[in-house]
Design an enzyme around this catalytic site. Structure first.
Site, short mmCIF file in Angstrom:
data_model
loop_
_atom_site.label_atom_id
_atom_site.label_comp_id
_atom_site.label_asym_id
_atom_site.label_seq_id
_atom_site.Cartn_x
_atom_site.Cartn_y
_atom_site.Cartn_z
N GLU A 161 47.66 41.86 41.85
CA GLU A 161 48.41 41.14 40.81
C GLU A 161 47.38 40.43 39.95
O GLU A 161 46.85 39.39 40.34
CB GLU A 161 49.38 40.13 41.46
CG GLU A 161 50.47 40.78 42.30
CD GLU A 161 51.56 41.45 41.46
OE1 GLU A 161 51.69 41.10 40.27
OE2 GLU A 161 52.26 42.32 41.99
N CYS A 195 49.61 33.30 34.38
CA CYS A 195 49.18 34.69 34.15
C CYS A 195 50.06 35.42 33.14
O CYS A 195 49.59 36.31 32.46
CB CYS A 195 49.13 35.44 35.46
SG CYS A 195 50.71 35.43 36.32
P1 NAD Z 1 40.04 34.55 41.09
O1 NAD Z 1 40.10 36.03 40.98
O2 NAD Z 1 38.79 33.86 40.73
O3 NAD Z 1 40.37 34.06 42.60
C1 NAD Z 1 41.52 34.51 43.28
C2 NAD Z 1 41.24 34.44 44.78
O4 NAD Z 1 40.16 35.31 45.09
C3 NAD Z 1 40.89 33.06 45.31
O5 NAD Z 1 41.53 32.84 46.54
C4 NAD Z 1 39.37 33.15 45.52
O6 NAD Z 1 38.92 32.39 46.61
C5 NAD Z 1 39.15 34.62 45.81
N1 NAD Z 1 37.85 35.10 45.34
C6 NAD Z 1 37.18 34.70 44.22
N2 NAD Z 1 36.01 35.38 44.11
C7 NAD Z 1 35.96 36.23 45.16
C8 NAD Z 1 35.00 37.19 45.60
N3 NAD Z 1 33.89 37.42 44.92
N4 NAD Z 1 35.26 37.88 46.74
C9 NAD Z 1 36.40 37.65 47.41
N5 NAD Z 1 37.34 36.76 47.05
C10 NAD Z 1 37.12 36.05 45.94
O7 NAD Z 1 41.28 34.03 40.22
P2 NAD Z 1 41.69 32.53 39.94
O8 NAD Z 1 40.70 31.94 39.00
O9 NAD Z 1 42.00 31.83 41.21
O10 NAD Z 1 43.09 32.76 39.17
C11 NAD Z 1 43.15 33.06 37.83
C12 NAD Z 1 43.36 34.54 37.61
O11 NAD Z 1 44.45 35.00 38.38
C13 NAD Z 1 43.72 34.86 36.18
O12 NAD Z 1 43.08 36.03 35.77
C14 NAD Z 1 45.23 35.08 36.23
O13 NAD Z 1 45.75 35.88 35.21
C15 NAD Z 1 45.37 35.72 37.57
N6 NAD Z 1 46.71 35.55 38.07
C16 NAD Z 1 47.53 36.64 38.16
C17 NAD Z 1 48.83 36.47 38.60
C18 NAD Z 1 49.77 37.62 38.74
O14 NAD Z 1 50.81 37.42 39.33
N7 NAD Z 1 49.47 38.78 38.21
C19 NAD Z 1 49.28 35.20 38.95
C20 NAD Z 1 48.41 34.14 38.84
C21 NAD Z 1 47.13 34.31 38.40
#
Ligand code: NAD
Length: 420
Positions: A161, A195
């Site tokens: 997602e 998002c």
């Molecule tokens: P992110 O991708 O930085 O982090 C998401 C999760 O992944 C966190 O739990 C983090 O600890 C983990 N993570 C981060 N880097 C990682 C790595 N290198 N290896 C493994 N795990 C890792 O996203 P964010 O900043 O927390 O959230 C914002 C993003 O999420 C935006 O792009 C937003 O559009 C998206 N989002 C999508 C939805 C949806 O339903 N499609 C909903 C909310 C947010």
């Protein structure tokens, strides 16, 4: 709690939508989990053919920070309902929620089957080396690629997602003030950290001139003369995010808003104009309370603009003419679509929610969540008898046997539909 989210917004997006998912699941689970009996042919007429909803096994759920309760619990509800064991990893960015979830969930869930893991990037990287039976990830497209790569090593199925830039087309025929309120609400809800928020507006220059005073009026109606003092307007989650969003204010020209306060991580509801598609704000997901307006000549040019970019999580189209809304729907591709409003399609548990292409893979909400976490096992349970009928498919083969087998198992062509 972590980002000054107004209590109305927290109640609506984190609590109410979670409860709706839970109630929808509890109301329907006994029906969803039943074996689904399917059509049979002549050969299997006396047998039982059905789809069994099996759990995958051990599921890993990784959540982001912007809706830290909702985006962890909604998939968790479906994963439990489908019979899986779960490791849930909340975001490390929203520390208070992370601690709350890590302390509260084990009090209510069977510790042998469900665990909350608190982890940053390094620990999550290690966690991903393990073999899971399913991974459900919500976050950015960049990290989505890392998750999918790790999953590929074990051939683990994934739901991703992700995010992106959601276009919002506003046609020349519409109730301008209503459009301004609906767009401003979707953009500035949770201080823009949503998002599915409308990321930018596409409209004609004439419509931009009408929209600007209407947006200004909507912002004042919502947040008063100084949004920094409004209890209905949130803050940016962290310092790094604040600086990233603040830097995006340098694109184009500020038509309204633009004020920032680093101590509070406050960025005013802002509208930008005079933008170029090559400006930084038009290249990355904004994820903050800034609304750029990009002018286009007409709906054709708007559709061309949308289709020249990655496929978004949502496309929005506003018009008093249904045919214009339908035109945008039919000629674009996105995870979801909402005509004449923003965000509201996400509130229906009856609609699948998920992205396509760069905005994600897979879908959930309501029954779609249960199906996501269930392996649909195709089953045929035959009778031990009637061997004379089976003998027709055993060697030695003959043309006569083939004729009978064909007649008994063939799917007959009906109607006049052609693929070309
Ligand atoms: P992110 O991708 O930085 O982090 C998401 C999760 O992944 C966190 O739990 C983090 O600890 C983990 N993570 C981060 N880097 C990682 C790595 N290198 N290896 C493994 N795990 C890792 O996203 P964010 O900043 O927390 O959230 C914002 C993003 O999420 C935006 O792009 C937003 O559009 C998206 N989002 C999508 C939805 C949806 O339903 N499609 C909903 C909310 C947010």
């Amino acid at each position: 709690m972590d980002m000054g989210k107004p209590s109305f917004e927290a109640e609506f997006s984190e609590i109410l939508l979670c409860k709706n998912e839970l109630h929808e699941t509890l109301n329907n689970l006994s029906h969803w989990m039943k074996d689904e009996h399917v059509d049979k042919n002549l050969v299997t007429k006396l047998d039982s053919a059905f789809i069994r909803k099996d759990p995958y096994g051990v599921v890993l759920i990784i959540a982001p920070w912007n809706y830290p309760i909702h985006l962890l619990l909604v998939p968790l509800i479906g994963a439990i309902a489908a019979g899986n064991c779960v490791i849930a990893k909340p975001s490390e960015m929203t520390k208070n929620t992370e601690r709350l979830v890590a302390e509260a969930l084990p009090k209510y869930l069977d510790k042998d089957c469900f665990a909350v893991v608190t982890a940053g990037v390094e620990e999550t990287t290690q966690l991903l080396e393990n073999k899971f039976d399913f991974i459900f990830f919500t976050g950015s497209p960049a990290v989505g690629k890392i998750i999918m790569t790790a999953a590929a090593k074990h051939l683990t199925p994934v739901t991703l997602e992700l995010g992106g830039k959601n276009p919002c087309y506003v046609s020349d025929t519409c109730e301008v003030q209503n459009v301004a309120r609906r767009v401003a609400w979707g953009r500035f809800f949770n201080a823009g950290q949503t998002c599915v928020a409308p990321d930018y507006v596409l409209c004609s220059l004439e419509m931009q001139e009408k929209l600007l005073p209407a947006l200004s009026k909507a912002i004042t109606e919502f947040y008063g003369p100084n949004p920094q003092e409004s209890p209905s307007f949130g803050r940016i989650v962290g310092d790094k995010q604040f600086r990233r969003v603040q830097a995006l204010l340098r694109s184009g020209r500020v038509a309204m808003g633009g004020q920032t306060d680093e101590r509070e991580r406050y960025i005013a509801p802002t509208v930008l104009v005079d933008l170029q598609p090559s400006d930084p704000i038009m290249k990355e997901e904004i994820f903050g309370p800034i609304l750029p307006i990009v002018t286009v000549a007409n709906v054709e040019e708007a559709i061309e603009f949308i289709n020249s970019r990655e496929r978004p999580l949502a496309v929005y189209a506003f018009s008093s003419e249904d045919k214009v809304v339908n035109q945008v729907l039919e000629r674009t591709s996105s995870g979801g679509f909402c005509g004449n409003d923003t965000l509201m399609h996400v509130t229906l548990t009856s609609l699948p929610f998920g992205g396509i292409g760069n905005s994600g893979l897979g879908k959930y909400h309501g029954k779609f969540t249960f199906d996501t976490f269930s392996h649909q096992r195709g089953c045929l349970h035959r009778s031990m008898g009637l061997e004379a009928l089976n003998a027709l498919r055993y060697p030695p083969y003959s043309h006569q046997k083939l004729g009978i087998v064909r007649a008994a198992s063939e799917v007959k062509r009906k109607g006049s539909c052609t693929l070309l």
